[in-house]
Design a protein around this motif. Structure first.
Motif, PDB file in Angstrom:
ATOM      1  N   PRO A  42       0.848  -1.202   0.000  1.00  0.00           N
ATOM      2  CA  PRO A  42       0.000   0.000   0.000  1.00  0.00           C
ATOM      3  C   PRO A  42       0.877   1.244   0.000  1.00  0.00           C
ATOM      4  O   PRO A  42       1.745   1.410   0.868  1.00  0.00           O
ATOM      5  CB  PRO A  42      -0.794  -0.138   1.308  1.00  0.00           C
ATOM      6  N   SER A  43       0.678   2.129  -0.964  1.00  0.00           N
ATOM      7  CA  SER A  43       1.605   3.253  -1.138  1.00  0.00           C
ATOM      8  C   SER A  43       0.860   4.537  -1.455  1.00  0.00           C
ATOM      9  O   SER A  43      -0.148   4.540  -2.165  1.00  0.00           O
ATOM     10  CB  SER A  43       2.590   2.944  -2.274  1.00  0.00           C
ATOM     11  N   LEU A  44       1.372   5.635  -0.948  1.00  0.00           N
ATOM     12  CA  LEU A  44       1.008   6.965  -1.421  1.00  0.00           C
ATOM     13  C   LEU A  44       1.939   7.334  -2.566  1.00  0.00           C
ATOM     14  O   LEU A  44       3.106   6.917  -2.591  1.00  0.00           O
ATOM     15  CB  LEU A  44       1.165   7.990  -0.297  1.00  0.00           C
ATOM     16  N   ASP A  74      -2.304   5.405  -3.928  1.00  0.00           N
ATOM     17  CA  ASP A  74      -3.248   6.432  -3.495  1.00  0.00           C
ATOM     18  C   ASP A  74      -2.724   7.827  -3.819  1.00  0.00           C
ATOM     19  O   ASP A  74      -1.498   8.045  -3.911  1.00  0.00           O
ATOM     20  CB  ASP A  74      -3.477   6.340  -1.989  1.00  0.00           C
ATOM     21  N   ARG A  75      -3.674   8.759  -3.967  1.00  0.00           N
ATOM     22  CA  ARG A  75      -3.377  10.181  -4.174  1.00  0.00           C
ATOM     23  C   ARG A  75      -2.503  10.395  -5.404  1.00  0.00           C
ATOM     24  O   ARG A  75      -1.458  11.053  -5.345  1.00  0.00           O
ATOM     25  CB  ARG A  75      -2.728  10.789  -2.933  1.00  0.00           C
ATOM     26  N   ALA A  76      -2.954   9.849  -6.516  1.00  0.00           N
ATOM     27  CA  ALA A  76      -2.199   9.974  -7.766  1.00  0.00           C
ATOM     28  C   ALA A  76      -3.137  10.369  -8.892  1.00  0.00           C
ATOM     29  O   ALA A  76      -4.195   9.745  -9.079  1.00  0.00           O
ATOM     30  CB  ALA A  76      -1.506   8.655  -8.097  1.00  0.00           C
ATOM     31  N   ASP A  77      -2.763  11.387  -9.670  1.00  0.00           N
ATOM     32  CA  ASP A  77      -3.518  11.722 -10.866  1.00  0.00           C
ATOM     33  C   ASP A  77      -2.988  10.871 -12.030  1.00  0.00           C
ATOM     34  O   ASP A  77      -2.136   9.989 -11.841  1.00  0.00           O
ATOM     35  CB  ASP A  77      -3.439  13.220 -11.177  1.00  0.00           C
ATOM     36  N   TRP A  99      -4.633   1.738  -9.399  1.00  0.00           N
ATOM     37  CA  TRP A  99      -4.760   3.195  -9.398  1.00  0.00           C
ATOM     38  C   TRP A  99      -6.091   3.517  -8.716  1.00  0.00           C
ATOM     39  O   TRP A  99      -7.132   3.624  -9.345  1.00  0.00           O
ATOM     40  CB  TRP A  99      -4.712   3.704 -10.842  1.00  0.00           C
ATOM     41  N   ASN A 100      -6.030   3.685  -7.400  1.00  0.00           N
ATOM     42  CA  ASN A 100      -7.255   3.814  -6.613  1.00  0.00           C
ATOM     43  C   ASN A 100      -8.032   5.084  -6.914  1.00  0.00           C
ATOM     44  O   ASN A 100      -9.243   5.142  -6.675  1.00  0.00           O
ATOM     45  CB  ASN A 100      -6.915   3.741  -5.114  1.00  0.00           C
ATOM     46  N   ASP A 101      -7.362   6.100  -7.439  1.00  0.00           N
ATOM     47  CA  ASP A 101      -8.038   7.350  -7.797  1.00  0.00           C
ATOM     48  C   ASP A 101      -8.384   7.420  -9.281  1.00  0.00           C
ATOM     49  O   ASP A 101      -8.864   8.456  -9.755  1.00  0.00           O
ATOM     50  CB  ASP A 101      -7.151   8.542  -7.423  1.00  0.00           C
ATOM     51  N   GLY A 102      -8.130   6.346 -10.010  1.00  0.00           N
ATOM     52  CA  GLY A 102      -8.445   6.323 -11.427  1.00  0.00           C
ATOM     53  C   GLY A 102      -9.927   6.103 -11.690  1.00  0.00           C
ATOM     54  O   GLY A 102     -10.658   5.617 -10.821  1.00  0.00           O
ATOM     55  N   ALA A 397     -10.464  -4.115 -14.758  1.00  0.00           N
ATOM     56  CA  ALA A 397     -10.154  -2.694 -14.680  1.00  0.00           C
ATOM     57  C   ALA A 397      -8.671  -2.460 -14.416  1.00  0.00           C
ATOM     58  O   ALA A 397      -8.028  -1.602 -15.027  1.00  0.00           O
ATOM     59  CB  ALA A 397     -10.995  -2.037 -13.571  1.00  0.00           C
ATOM     60  N   VAL A 398      -8.105  -3.249 -13.500  1.00  0.00           N
ATOM     61  CA  VAL A 398      -6.683  -3.097 -13.186  1.00  0.00           C
ATOM     62  C   VAL A 398      -5.816  -3.483 -14.388  1.00  0.00           C
ATOM     63  O   VAL A 398      -4.818  -2.816 -14.701  1.00  0.00           O
ATOM     64  CB  VAL A 398      -6.322  -3.939 -11.951  1.00  0.00           C
ATOM     65  N   GLU A 399      -6.215  -4.548 -15.102  1.00  0.00           N
ATOM     66  CA  GLU A 399      -5.452  -4.951 -16.280  1.00  0.00           C
ATOM     67  C   GLU A 399      -5.462  -3.852 -17.336  1.00  0.00           C
ATOM     68  O   GLU A 399      -4.425  -3.533 -17.940  1.00  0.00           O
ATOM     69  CB  GLU A 399      -6.020  -6.247 -16.848  1.00  0.00           C
ATOM     70  N   LEU A 400      -6.618  -3.257 -17.566  1.00  0.00           N
ATOM     71  CA  LEU A 400      -6.703  -2.187 -18.565  1.00  0.00           C
ATOM     72  C   LEU A 400      -5.837  -0.990 -18.183  1.00  0.00           C
ATOM     73  O   LEU A 400      -5.148  -0.406 -19.022  1.00  0.00           O
ATOM     74  CB  LEU A 400      -8.158  -1.766 -18.757  1.00  0.00           C
ATOM     75  N   ASP A 401      -5.864  -0.618 -16.894  1.00  0.00           N
ATOM     76  CA  ASP A 401      -5.026   0.491 -16.447  1.00  0.00           C
ATOM     77  C   ASP A 401      -3.554   0.179 -16.665  1.00  0.00           C
ATOM     78  O   ASP A 401      -2.770   1.040 -17.119  1.00  0.00           O
ATOM     79  CB  ASP A 401      -5.264   0.763 -14.953  1.00  0.00           C
ATOM     80  N   ASN A 402      -3.155  -1.051 -16.339  1.00  0.00           N
ATOM     81  CA  ASN A 402      -1.731  -1.388 -16.424  1.00  0.00           C
ATOM     82  C   ASN A 402      -1.276  -1.661 -17.853  1.00  0.00           C
ATOM     83  O   ASN A 402      -0.068  -1.639 -18.124  1.00  0.00           O
ATOM     84  CB  ASN A 402      -1.438  -2.588 -15.529  1.00  0.00           C
ATOM     85  N   GLU A 403      -2.210  -1.915 -18.754  1.00  0.00           N
ATOM     86  CA  GLU A 403      -1.853  -2.117 -20.158  1.00  0.00           C
ATOM     87  C   GLU A 403      -1.666  -0.804 -20.905  1.00  0.00           C
ATOM     88  O   GLU A 403      -1.277  -0.780 -22.056  1.00  0.00           O
ATOM     89  CB  GLU A 403      -2.925  -2.940 -20.860  1.00  0.00           C
ATOM     90  N   GLY A 404      -1.988   0.301 -20.244  1.00  0.00           N
ATOM     91  CA  GLY A 404      -1.768   1.603 -20.862  1.00  0.00           C
ATOM     92  C   GLY A 404      -3.024   2.255 -21.370  1.00  0.00           C
ATOM     93  O   GLY A 404      -2.970   3.323 -21.974  1.00  0.00           O
TER      94      GLY A 404
END
Length: 406
Positions: A42-44, A74-77, A99-102, A397-404
């Motif tokens: 878990p990271s900021l 967390d806390r990432a645009d 990306w919890n704020d995505g 959702a996580v796979e799509l975010d990490n695939e770009g």
């Protein structure tokens, strides 16, 4: 070198001989063929800009037995998430960033909120909870460790020692808690553990009587450590707090769900240092003030579920008992520090105890004012009952975010 004393109701696994990390890792590689292992971080976003996490990633890149690493961000645009993908790209293990704020994960969170099942506040608890859900959705690991991202003194043997008890095929532990001495830069640290939790547990026993639960908590050498490991099935069943009561809440949940014979603690470091929270005497929503308040409330709520009658009158007595017990313990810590050539400011220690004593009272008032408070995030078993396909959609959702595709 640690002692070998077993002085509590849970098994303590010591560091008796300084076994090389390479020997532990060779065994863990063999264990991983039968029980694949993962890690939750878990990271900021701000922690990516500090030296601690850079060193942690460098160490993790050498770990040969991990199947998957899950990073909760967390806390990432958007730009910061893209930076994080690049930052963690040097990890050779399969790794995914939540990306919890995505927009994708926020949309899932909105669905949960509509049914009253979403974490009520942001923070480490919420982050860990979503990472746990992804770990369950991934189906790649059978044992999972978790540790913080601000450990200045990190080395990969911490992780090896943390996972070993739950990964060993001949051990039957479901949950393992890490402990260590909070010593760094010539100082004795760990104020909340030393000056709040230990004297408060003793005081609660004096005021409310003997308690198997309080004896259990007191058996942990460092109940507030952010490092623990568990079999993956534990992730499905536990509820965790979303506030600073996370560590106490997790210990309470595994106590509720498992025999103490299935729980253990392990010595993972000779010394440990991480980011220090301010005392925050003037703002009780921050720092150690907020932390001590949430921890005390977590203890009161748990005792109430065990049938303990808690009243405003008893809190006044508890505050006085705690205050005297904590002041007496300062003397013990001072002697220990002096003998070991460590610094300990007795004036600062007493100021801290004065603040914690007030938080013991304030937590009692807050508990009595909101008896229907729901501090725990629902278990993933409950979530799957309400949303049978949510884990699959989270995974996608996580796979799509990490695939770009962001």
């Amino acid at each position: 070198m640690s002692d070998f004393h077993q002085d509590g109701v849970i098994t303590t696994l010591h560091n008796l001989g300084g076994r090389p990390v390479e020997a532990l890792e060779e065994e863990l590689k063999r264990f991983s063929r039968r029980r694949p292992m993962g890690l939750i971080l878990p990271s900021l976003f701000s922690e990516l800009e500090g030296p601690a996490l850079t060193h942690i990633v460098d160490e993790l890149a050498k770990v040969p037995y991990l199947t998957e690493i899950i990073i909760g961000l967390d806390r990432a645009d958007r730009d910061q998430f893209l930076y994080a993908r690049d930052f963690f790209s040097r990890l050779p293990q399969r790794h995914r960033i939540l990306w919890n704020d995505g927009p994708r994960l926020k949309a899932l969170d909105d669905e949960l909120a509509a049914e009253g099942l979403s974490p009520e506040e942001p923070g480490k608890g919420r982050n860990v909870w979503f990472c746990s859900g992804y770990s369950l959705a991934s189906h790649r690991t059978e044992a999972v460790a978790l540790h913080d991202c601000d450990i200045v003194t990190y080395s990969r043997d911490m992780l090896a020692r943390l996972l070993y008890p739950v990964a060993h095929p001949q051990f039957n532990y479901e949950f393992c808690k890490g402990f260590y001495a909070r010593v760094a830069d010539g100082r004795l640290n760990g104020r909340v553990g030393r000056l709040l939790v230990t004297p408060l547990l003793r005081s609660l026993q004096m005021i409310y009587g003997p308690s198997e639960y309080l004896t259990y908590l007191a058996s942990y050498r460092y109940p507030l450590s952010g490092e623990f490991a568990m079999r993956s099935d534990v992730l499905s069943n536990i509820r965790i707090p979303s506030d600073w009561g996370l560590e106490i809440g997790v210990l309470s949940e595994v106590h509720r769900n498992y025999s103490i014979k299935r729980l253990c603690q392990v010595d993972i470091a000779d010394n440990y240092d991480h980011k220090h929270q301010p005392l925050s005497e003037d703002d009780h929503t921050l720092g150690l003030s907020r932390m001590s308040l949430d921890i005390a409330k977590a203890l009161y709520r748990k005792l109430a579920t065990l049938g303990v009658q808690i009243s405003s009158e008893s809190f006044r007595t508890l505050k006085a008992t705690y205050y005297r017990t904590a002041l007496d313990m300062i003397e013990n810590y001072y002697h220990d520090a002096t003998m070991n050539g460590l610094e300990l400011d007795r004036h600062s220690e007493e100021r801290t105890v004065e603040l914690f004593a007030q938080m013991v009272m304030d937590a009692g008032a807050a508990y009595l004012e909101t008896p229907r408070d729901k501090p725990f995030i629902p278990s993933w078993n409950r979530i799957q009952s309400a949303f049978p396909d949510l884990l699959e959609r989270m995974y996608e959702a996580v796979e799509l975010d990490n695939e770009g595709k962001v």
